[in-house]
Design a protein around this motif. Structure first.
Motif, short mmCIF file in Angstrom:
data_model
loop_
_atom_site.label_atom_id
_atom_site.label_comp_id
_atom_site.label_asym_id
_atom_site.label_seq_id
_atom_site.Cartn_x
_atom_site.Cartn_y
_atom_site.Cartn_z
N MET A 13 0.87 -1.18 0.00
CA MET A 13 0.00 0.00 0.00
C MET A 13 0.90 1.22 0.00
O MET A 13 1.87 1.28 0.76
CB MET A 13 -0.90 -0.02 1.24
CG MET A 13 -2.01 1.00 1.22
SD MET A 13 -3.08 0.84 2.69
CE MET A 13 -3.92 -0.71 2.34
N THR A 14 0.63 2.17 -0.88
CA THR A 14 1.47 3.37 -1.00
C THR A 14 0.61 4.61 -0.92
O THR A 14 -0.46 4.67 -1.53
CB THR A 14 2.25 3.36 -2.33
OG1 THR A 14 3.08 2.20 -2.39
CG2 THR A 14 3.10 4.61 -2.47
N THR A 15 1.10 5.60 -0.19
CA THR A 15 0.41 6.89 -0.07
C THR A 15 1.35 8.00 -0.52
O THR A 15 2.51 8.04 -0.10
CB THR A 15 -0.05 7.14 1.38
OG1 THR A 15 -0.93 6.10 1.78
CG2 THR A 15 -0.78 8.48 1.49
N ALA A 16 0.84 8.87 -1.37
CA ALA A 16 1.64 9.97 -1.88
C ALA A 16 0.87 11.28 -1.77
O ALA A 16 -0.35 11.29 -1.63
CB ALA A 16 2.03 9.73 -3.34
N ARG A 17 1.60 12.36 -1.82
CA ARG A 17 0.99 13.70 -1.87
C ARG A 17 1.61 14.45 -3.02
O ARG A 17 2.84 14.42 -3.22
CB ARG A 17 1.22 14.44 -0.55
CG ARG A 17 0.59 15.84 -0.50
CD ARG A 17 0.56 16.36 0.93
NE ARG A 17 -0.37 15.57 1.72
CZ ARG A 17 -0.30 15.44 3.04
NH1 ARG A 17 0.68 16.03 3.71
NH2 ARG A 17 -1.19 14.72 3.70
N ASP A 48 2.89 25.18 -2.86
CA ASP A 48 3.37 24.45 -1.70
C ASP A 48 2.47 23.27 -1.34
O ASP A 48 1.24 23.41 -1.25
CB ASP A 48 3.47 25.41 -0.50
CG ASP A 48 4.24 24.81 0.65
OD1 ASP A 48 3.67 23.97 1.37
OD2 ASP A 48 5.41 25.17 0.85
N LEU A 49 3.08 22.12 -1.12
CA LEU A 49 2.36 20.89 -0.79
C LEU A 49 1.49 21.02 0.45
O LEU A 49 0.41 20.43 0.55
CB LEU A 49 3.35 19.75 -0.56
CG LEU A 49 3.80 18.90 -1.75
CD1 LEU A 49 4.92 17.98 -1.29
CD2 LEU A 49 2.66 18.10 -2.31
N CYS A 382 -2.64 31.84 1.57
CA CYS A 382 -1.29 32.37 1.40
C CYS A 382 -0.32 31.20 1.24
O CYS A 382 -0.29 30.30 2.09
CB CYS A 382 -0.89 33.23 2.59
SG CYS A 382 -1.93 34.68 2.83
N THR A 383 0.48 31.23 0.19
CA THR A 383 1.38 30.11 -0.06
C THR A 383 2.63 30.61 -0.79
O THR A 383 2.91 31.81 -0.81
CB THR A 383 0.64 28.99 -0.84
OG1 THR A 383 1.49 27.86 -0.95
CG2 THR A 383 0.19 29.44 -2.21
N PRO A 389 5.99 15.92 -5.91
CA PRO A 389 5.33 14.90 -5.09
C PRO A 389 6.27 14.25 -4.09
O PRO A 389 7.49 14.24 -4.25
CB PRO A 389 4.85 13.88 -6.12
CG PRO A 389 4.84 14.59 -7.42
CD PRO A 389 5.94 15.59 -7.35
N MET A 390 5.67 13.67 -3.05
CA MET A 390 6.44 12.96 -2.04
C MET A 390 5.63 11.76 -1.55
O MET A 390 4.40 11.73 -1.62
CB MET A 390 6.76 13.88 -0.86
CG MET A 390 5.54 14.39 -0.12
SD MET A 390 5.94 15.53 1.24
CE MET A 390 6.82 14.44 2.37
#
Length: 407
Positions: A13-17, A48-49, A382-383, A389-390
């Motif tokens: 199982m993999t989770t990314a953002r 920004d992530l 505000c960013t 991705p990570m």
């Protein structure tokens, strides 16, 4: 990814953002609808992530939807052998062709409202699947897959400023994203997004582009004559950190994109009255200062993305936005300003009273420009420019490790 026929055991199982991005030279129109090849090259800034991103967990079960299937098919074809002796896992390359995928995903910003939610979503899907199936491809190669889900998704596989090249191959293999500079190159830029409306737009980008390609003479002229010159100028402005040139190009390209929308049959109206007011206020400020203080750009929706060259000017921008668009009565600044809330302190705005006491901007010279519009903006984000991705640790999975169902 389940090893057996049942779904009682989940072994991978993999989770990314992945971040969203906002184009400063716009992509609008496809020369190939199936492969999603752009009519013109384009450039974006990755956000920004922490503030605008999609999070996706991939595991096992069936998946439907044409563009999802396209991305999944491309990833499966490239999947490599995977072995984890500690967990007793051994998956052959050919096994990826038969295993199904269960996906859970969410955006931490409005979907289908003109903030490139599909870019973040498809970039996250492709990146997480690639990591799950042990692909060796780099982000440039993965961008060709993400592009087939959503064109602008290819740009979200990199941080900083990113170019989407048109390419020449009929199969689209060389229509890729290329990073111009990473997020550290111009890291003092402040980005403020005015969420004017978070509801789904009336005309989707896909159908809007198709109508523009079929009916807008301005779009054809723009793609062939205007954009190639702007791409060269924008590339130079970004690499030399020339904000004045960057701002002029960004504003001009945004306005021309929406002119193309009006030149489409039937006309497409993505901007609303609040969008027009923001443009007017920003133009007044830039004109009064004699040099650009802010760049503004609007994608296919009414929400404004404004860029300032540094935090000092960013604080002045926030002050102006809060003067013209104060929060509804009783709304605290900390729930009206999201993302990098430290900019509130630099703008000298801590309370509702501080907003009420803001002086009119110096460029305000008549009763029209002194009018305030409480409630016209839902909130501000505000960013700043961000990374690509990570992969997230397992405890941040969106799926339950035992059942594979959403948490």
């Amino acid at each position: 990814m389940g090893a057996g026929k049942g779904m009682d055991k989940w072994i991978l199982m993999t989770t990314a953002r992945a971040p969203t991005n906002i184009a400063v030279i716009k992509y609008w129109g496809k020369r190939d609808e199936t492969l999603i090849l752009p009519l013109n090259e384009n450039i974006s800034v990755t956000l920004d992530l922490d503030h605008l991103s999609a999070t996706t967990t991939v595991a096992e079960i069936s998946l439907s939807g044409g563009r999802f299937q396209t991305c999944l098919r491309e990833i499966r074809y490239r999947g490599e052998d995977f072995k984890d002796e500690k967990k007793g896992i051994c998956i052959k390359k050919e096994d990826w062709q038969t295993l199904h995928v269960h996906i859970a995903s969410f955006n931490n910003f409005p979907t289908a409202a003109g903030l490139a939610s599909s870019a973040a979503g498809f970039a996250c899907l492709v990146y997480s699947l690639a990591k799950l199936m042990n692909l060796k491809e780099n982000c440039s190669q993965l961008s060709a897959i993400a592009r087939q889900g959503s064109g602008s998704a290819c740009r979200s596989l990199y941080g900083g400023f990113v170019k989407w090249t048109m390419g020449n191959e009929l199969n689209g293999s060389d229509s890729l994203a290329v990073q111009l500079v990473d997020e550290t190159h111009w890291d003092d830029i402040v980005i403020i997004i005015a969420v004017v409306s978070s509801r789904q737009k009336d005309t989707s980008s896909t159908s809007g582009m198709r109508d523009s390609v079929e009916s807008s003479a301005l779009l054809q002229y723009r793609a062939k004559t205007i954009v190639p010159k702007r791409m060269i100028q924008m590339d130079k402005a970004i690499k030399t950190r020339d904000f004045a040139s960057f701002a002029k190009l960004t504003c001009a390209d945004s306005n021309q994109f929406h002119a193309v929308c009006l030149d489409t049959v039937p006309p497409i109206f993505y901007l609303n009255n609040t969008s027009h007011r923001i443009i007017n206020f920003m133009e007044r400020w830039n004109h009064n200062e004699g040099t650009p203080q802010v760049a503004y750009t609007f994608d296919a929706g009414p929400n404004a993305v404004m860029l300032a060259p540094n935090r000092k000017v960013g604080a002045l921008l926030l002050q102006r936005l809060l003067f013209y668009f104060p929060p509804p009565s009783g709304t605290e600044p900390t729930s009206y300003i999201l993302g990098d809330t430290s900019l509130l302190e630099e703008a000298g705005v801590q309370t509702v009273k501080d907003i009420e006491a803001l002086p009119p901007p110096l460029e305000s010279k008549d009763s029209v420009s002194l009018q305030r519009y409480p409630g016209d903006v839902s909130y501000f984000i505000c960013t700043k420019p961000g990374r690509g991705p990570m992969i997230l640790p397992g405890d941040q999975s969106l799926l339950h490790p035992e059942t594979g169902l959403p948490k």
